[in-house]
Write an enzyme that holds these catalytic residues in place. Structure first.
Site, short mmCIF file in Angstrom:
data_model
loop_
_atom_site.label_atom_id
_atom_site.label_comp_id
_atom_site.label_asym_id
_atom_site.label_seq_id
_atom_site.Cartn_x
_atom_site.Cartn_y
_atom_site.Cartn_z
N ARG A 57 0.84 -1.21 0.00
CA ARG A 57 0.00 0.00 0.00
C ARG A 57 0.87 1.25 0.00
NH1 ARG A 57 -4.22 -0.66 4.58
NH2 ARG A 57 -5.00 1.34 3.76
N VAL A 91 -5.18 6.28 5.69
CA VAL A 91 -3.79 6.28 6.16
C VAL A 91 -2.84 6.77 5.06
CG1 VAL A 91 -4.18 4.48 7.86
CG2 VAL A 91 -3.53 3.82 5.54
N HIS A 107 -6.97 6.91 12.04
CA HIS A 107 -6.52 5.51 11.92
C HIS A 107 -5.02 5.43 11.62
CE1 HIS A 107 -10.88 4.08 10.88
NE2 HIS A 107 -10.73 4.37 12.16
N CYS A 115 7.70 2.13 16.98
CA CYS A 115 8.57 1.12 17.59
C CYS A 115 7.89 0.58 18.84
CB CYS A 115 9.93 1.72 17.96
SG CYS A 115 11.00 0.58 18.85
N THR A 175 -17.11 7.43 2.73
CA THR A 175 -17.01 6.36 3.71
C THR A 175 -18.32 5.59 3.77
OG1 THR A 175 -16.53 5.81 6.04
CG2 THR A 175 -17.61 7.92 5.63
N ASN A 200 -21.06 11.08 -1.13
CA ASN A 200 -20.59 9.70 -1.31
C ASN A 200 -21.09 9.18 -2.64
OD1 ASN A 200 -19.04 7.69 0.29
ND2 ASN A 200 -20.87 6.44 -0.02
N ALA A 218 -16.58 11.59 -5.87
CA ALA A 218 -16.09 12.67 -5.00
C ALA A 218 -15.52 13.84 -5.79
CB ALA A 218 -15.03 12.11 -4.04
C1 BV8 Z 1 -12.19 0.52 18.41
C2 BV8 Z 1 -6.44 0.08 9.45
C3 BV8 Z 1 -12.31 0.37 20.76
C4 BV8 Z 1 -5.70 1.13 8.73
C5 BV8 Z 1 -8.82 0.07 9.78
C6 BV8 Z 1 -15.41 -6.50 17.89
C7 BV8 Z 1 -14.11 -6.50 18.38
C8 BV8 Z 1 -13.29 -5.36 18.37
C9 BV8 Z 1 -13.81 -4.18 17.85
C10 BV8 Z 1 -15.10 -4.20 17.34
C11 BV8 Z 1 -15.91 -5.33 17.36
N1 BV8 Z 1 -17.09 -5.01 16.81
C12 BV8 Z 1 -17.07 -3.71 16.43
C13 BV8 Z 1 -15.88 -3.22 16.75
C14 BV8 Z 1 -15.40 -1.89 16.53
C15 BV8 Z 1 -14.58 -1.90 15.25
C16 BV8 Z 1 -15.56 -1.85 14.10
O1 BV8 Z 1 -16.15 -0.84 13.88
N2 BV8 Z 1 -15.72 -2.98 13.38
C17 BV8 Z 1 -16.68 -2.98 12.29
C18 BV8 Z 1 -16.13 -3.73 11.10
C19 BV8 Z 1 -17.99 -3.54 12.80
N3 BV8 Z 1 -13.76 -0.73 15.31
C20 BV8 Z 1 -12.54 -0.79 15.86
O2 BV8 Z 1 -11.99 -1.82 16.21
C21 BV8 Z 1 -11.86 0.53 16.04
N4 BV8 Z 1 -11.37 0.62 17.38
O3 BV8 Z 1 -13.39 0.38 18.35
O4 BV8 Z 1 -11.52 0.57 19.58
C22 BV8 Z 1 -11.41 0.41 21.91
C23 BV8 Z 1 -11.91 0.91 23.09
C24 BV8 Z 1 -11.08 0.95 24.17
C25 BV8 Z 1 -9.77 0.50 24.08
C26 BV8 Z 1 -9.29 0.00 22.87
C27 BV8 Z 1 -10.10 -0.05 21.78
C28 BV8 Z 1 -10.68 0.70 15.11
C29 BV8 Z 1 -11.17 0.84 13.69
C30 BV8 Z 1 -9.99 1.08 12.75
C31 BV8 Z 1 -9.67 -0.17 12.04
N5 BV8 Z 1 -8.63 0.07 11.05
N6 BV8 Z 1 -7.80 0.05 8.93
C32 BV8 Z 1 -5.64 0.74 7.28
O5 BV8 Z 1 -5.05 -0.31 6.98
O6 BV8 Z 1 -6.19 1.49 6.46
S1 BV8 Z 1 -10.41 0.06 9.19
C33 BV8 Z 1 -10.56 0.45 7.56
O7 BV8 Z 1 -11.95 0.82 7.38
C34 BV8 Z 1 -9.80 1.68 7.10
O8 BV8 Z 1 -9.17 2.40 8.14
C35 BV8 Z 1 -10.92 2.54 6.49
O9 BV8 Z 1 -10.59 3.85 6.53
C36 BV8 Z 1 -12.02 2.20 7.38
C37 BV8 Z 1 -13.38 2.63 6.99
O10 BV8 Z 1 -13.64 2.21 5.65
P1 BV8 Z 1 -14.09 3.33 4.59
O11 BV8 Z 1 -13.06 4.39 4.60
O12 BV8 Z 1 -15.48 3.72 4.85
O13 BV8 Z 1 -13.95 2.53 3.23
P2 BV8 Z 1 -15.04 1.55 2.58
O14 BV8 Z 1 -14.36 0.81 1.49
O15 BV8 Z 1 -15.74 0.82 3.65
O16 BV8 Z 1 -16.12 2.55 1.92
C38 BV8 Z 1 -15.74 3.38 0.85
C39 BV8 Z 1 -16.94 4.26 0.52
O17 BV8 Z 1 -16.55 5.15 -0.52
C40 BV8 Z 1 -18.13 3.49 0.01
O18 BV8 Z 1 -19.31 3.98 0.64
C41 BV8 Z 1 -18.17 3.80 -1.50
O19 BV8 Z 1 -19.50 3.86 -1.99
C42 BV8 Z 1 -17.54 5.15 -1.53
N7 BV8 Z 1 -16.87 5.46 -2.80
C43 BV8 Z 1 -16.19 4.61 -3.61
N8 BV8 Z 1 -15.70 5.29 -4.66
C44 BV8 Z 1 -16.06 6.59 -4.51
C45 BV8 Z 1 -16.79 6.69 -3.31
N9 BV8 Z 1 -17.30 7.86 -2.88
C46 BV8 Z 1 -17.08 8.95 -3.64
N10 BV8 Z 1 -16.38 8.93 -4.79
C47 BV8 Z 1 -15.87 7.77 -5.25
N11 BV8 Z 1 -15.18 7.76 -6.40
#
Ligand code: BV8
Length: 234
Positions: A57, A91, A107, A115, A175, A200, A218
């Site tokens: 990436r 990111v 994120h 480190c 998003t 979006n 976008a």
């Molecule tokens: C937290 C890493 C709490 C970086 C990412 C069970 C166990 C543990 C946690 C959980 C659980 N259940 C739920 C959770 C919470 C969890 C969560 O939400 N899970 C989901 C799946 C249910 N969240 C977490 O774990 C977060 N931390 O809750 O911590 C905590 C509390 C106390 C102490 C400690 C912890 C952490 C979340 C971060 C995870 N890291 N990635 C990387 O490698 O990039 S997530 C990943 O998804 C990316 O970061 C990304 O940014 C993020 C969101 O995705 P989107 O950006 O929305 O991308 P996506 O593809 O989904 O959508 C794109 C959109 O764009 C679409 O709508 C599409 O239509 C549109 N689009 C496409 N093309 C275009 C467009 N729009 C306009 N123009 C275009 N051309």
């Protein structure tokens, strides 16, 4: 005219620059299991696989450019008299390269390394592996991408929560509204009395929480929104 604006962006804002999204049919999670490359457990189980994922990436981002949507947000920050904060889930460094400054990478950033031996963060634009050493403590085998994995706490949440509590305009761009806590920001902004707008490609999981929406690429809908906002006095 808004007095305080919070913008949230996701992978969709970078799609037209050539960076894959996550959950679109051709997205990253269609071919890679997020549990293997975006969780602490995955990193512990196979760090080489995770390093390869982020090296791929990181290399890809070096070959692409910010697009009109990134540039429109940088223009809004420069020209709008309101208090402004851009929170990105991305990111990649495309917002910075387009000129955005009031920016939080909730994120993390894949051109930074953390480190796990000494806790120091450092800029990292090249390949990272188990052999990589920390620029600060020189330890080897303790470098990881400075990104927030599932189950880890996103960065600067206090600052983000304060901005949401005080904003009167919240705009969500590119998003899917699947990942928390980012997906919950629109409800917090509404509770604070903000006008909420979704820009979006298609309605997101949280579409029902937005007052207004403009669905399309976008690079079309974001400049249009910024032009209208600035023409109305910001
Ligand atoms: C937290 C890493 C709490 C970086 C990412 C069970 C166990 C543990 C946690 C959980 C659980 N259940 C739920 C959770 C919470 C969890 C969560 O939400 N899970 C989901 C799946 C249910 N969240 C977490 O774990 C977060 N931390 O809750 O911590 C905590 C509390 C106390 C102490 C400690 C912890 C952490 C979340 C971060 C995870 N890291 N990635 C990387 O490698 O990039 S997530 C990943 O998804 C990316 O970061 C990304 O940014 C993020 C969101 O995705 P989107 O950006 O929305 O991308 P996506 O593809 O989904 O959508 C794109 C959109 O764009 C679409 O709508 C599409 O239509 C549109 N689009 C496409 N093309 C275009 C467009 N729009 C306009 N123009 C275009 N051309």
């Amino acid at each position: 005219m808004p007095s305080s604006i919070v913008i949230l962006t996701g992978a969709g804002i970078s799609a037209e620059s050539g960076i894959s999204t996550f959950r679109d049919p051709d997205g990253i999670w269609a071919t890679v299991d997020y549990r293997e490359v975006a969780t602490p457990e995955g990193f512990a189980a196979n760090p080489a696989k995770v390093h390869a994922f982020y090296n791929w990436r990181r290399r890809n981002v070096l070959t692409v450019e910010p697009n009109a949507a990134h540039r429109a947000l940088a223009r809004l920050e420069r020209e709008c008299p309101a208090t402004f904060l851009l929170v990105t889930q991305n990111v990649d460094s495309l917002h910075e390269r387009a000129g955005s400054q009031k920016l939080i990478h909730m994120h993390g950033q894949h051109d930074q390394a953390l480190c796990t031996a000494c806790g120091m963060r450092s800029a990292w634009n090249g390949e990272m592996s188990l052999a990589s050493t920390c620029p600060s403590c020189a330890a080897a085998g303790h470098m990881r991408p400075d990104v927030v994995w599932f189950g880890e706490m996103p960065y600067q949440m206090d600052r983000i929560q304060r901005a949401l509590a005080g904003c009167d305009l919240f705009v969500s761009i590119g998003t899917s509204g699947n990942v928390y806590p980012a997906a919950g920001f629109v409800r917090q902004a509404r509770q604070a009395g903000a006008r909420t707008v979704e820009l979006n490609l298609e309605p997101s999981e949280g579409a029902r929480h937005f007052d207004d929406a403009d669905h399309g690429p976008a690079t079309q809908v974001v400049p249009r929104f910024v032009d209208r906002l600035l023409a109305a006095g910001g």
